[in-house]
Design an enzyme around this catalytic site. Sequence first.
Site: not given
Length: 623
Positions: A162, A128, A125, A245
């Site tokens: 991640s 950020s 993913q 999530e």
Amino acid sequence: MNLDPDDRERAFRDEARAWLHEHVPSVPLPGMDTAEGFAAHREWEATLAAGRWSVVSWPEEYLGRDASLLEWVLFEEEYYRAGGPARVAQNGISLLAPILFEYGTPEQRERYLRPMADGSEIWAQAWSEPEAGSDLAALRSTAARDGSRGGWVLNGQKTWSSRAAFAHRGFGLFRSDPEAERHRGLTYFMFPLDADGVTVRPIHKLDGHPGFAEIFFEDVFVPDSDVLGVPGDGWRVAMSTAGNERGLSLRSPGRFCAAADRLLDLWREHGADPAVPEAAALGADGSVNKIFWSELDVRLHETALDLLAGAHVPAVARSWANGDAGPGMELWKRLADLGVTALRVPGSHGGLDAEPTDLVVAFEALGRHAVPGPYIESAVLAPALLAALDDGPALAEIADGSTIVTAAAPPLLAPLALDAHVADRALLLDGTALRAARTGAARTSVDRSRLLFEVVPDEELGVLEPERVSRTLDLAVLACSAQLLGAGERVLADSVAYAGSRRQFGRAIGEYQAVKHALADVRVALDFARPLVYGAAVSLGAGSADASRDVSAAKTAVSAAAYRASRTALQTHGAIGHTEEFDLGLWITKIRALVSAWGTAGFHRSRVLAAITAAPAAPVLSA
């Protein structure tokens, strides 16, 4: 609403239980943040998919079982109860897949879901950015339309992605309309991580492994077929992902049920009586659920520590100081069962092969609870020294806690052995020579729960490599630093609590500026020391040439911080802090002893000074 399983659901649960019992690896897989562990976890995903247990709630055409929500919950409970490995495919199957089912085209589902389910494609993913973390709408990475090629050109940077260090593909938002503000003009893209113009730079955690990565995009072409949803409508799509999530799928209830079961087993085994926390009221389902599972995770671990090292440790320490080692030996057994004594024992001899960062976590807890006993000598020093001699039987007995070792290592540690009265074996590290030792007369210590004994050298067991000896002694210094950190935190917490309850002149003493400033100075000192301790652990774990310098810097800083904490605690508590009956004294005397243990402040400052001035470094073998 009846949530009891019916016959069909019980049959589903029983089938899952039987399959998991047969297929879950008997030995835990390596961590998925290593190349070896990542490959092993992908193989496990393939095994799950072959049995159609990877994505039980998906349609059968995509390797699922069309399971109901209750059947999925039952499977998750069985999975975590059986000790199933962590899911390396989680980003894909729990975050992206629900969005593909909702917004994806038939071609996208056909292309991506099966490889996602069997682990042949792992997803990262990419949300950020350096200046857009929690504020996702502030992202600056761009997507420019390239109509001639039928797609988009991506530029920018993502961070804290991640699984990106080893993953095959990623998903995330890019600003496709530079004129739009905030949540508007965003588009959701899927992209390969090996595409031209993509650079993945791993971010290493404290344990030295890349749990996350930065992703750099430089004119990366993505075809229209990899846009998820409608261009410009990425925010709505992303919020669906975030909802997954924060919901059930990523943080399975089965995980917490299994953790709670293990916690109850500890409670039954050790007969503790922990307080049961009250439940908090729920608000918005998605966000509050995320808060719930994150806080629950912390509370479970905190409660486990309370069960094992709990509220009775001050009484254990007092008994130890008064010559009754029985309660302390019972605590030793509990902590051995938890794996503390096996941390540095090689896996081939029943140990955990733990990293130095794991050592810091464990020894900080020992310091916070003022646990008495020769834990550094037996769980850190002895395993490394005896492993060099390949003394397998001794290592196995240290790991399971049945053998306790004490040791002296002059001049770094005074030629005295800690708590020899409970030890089964004593060692003397004489330079690079390791000797058996006999213990003699007892000596007094400023900390009455640290009993010191003279040592008399006996037969030589072997001569060790100087580099191994230095690393081993640095690990011992690190463990001592971690204990100081834990003790300092405990003293500060007690002082803050006391300042809030003790009243003078009609006000709590914590309301006075002088007290506030003194406590704040301790907080700053401990917060400065903590990253130095963990940094030294990472440095040792990576085999850095600067590891000895980093260890000495940590010991110097944390000694000063813990000593400041103890001095401020006495000032805050007043005369009561000096009394033996008051528990504060257990930590104050322990801090005073540990400050000078495993190398004086002068010795460690000299090593740091030598390192930063390029002067000849002081070896750890001589003070």
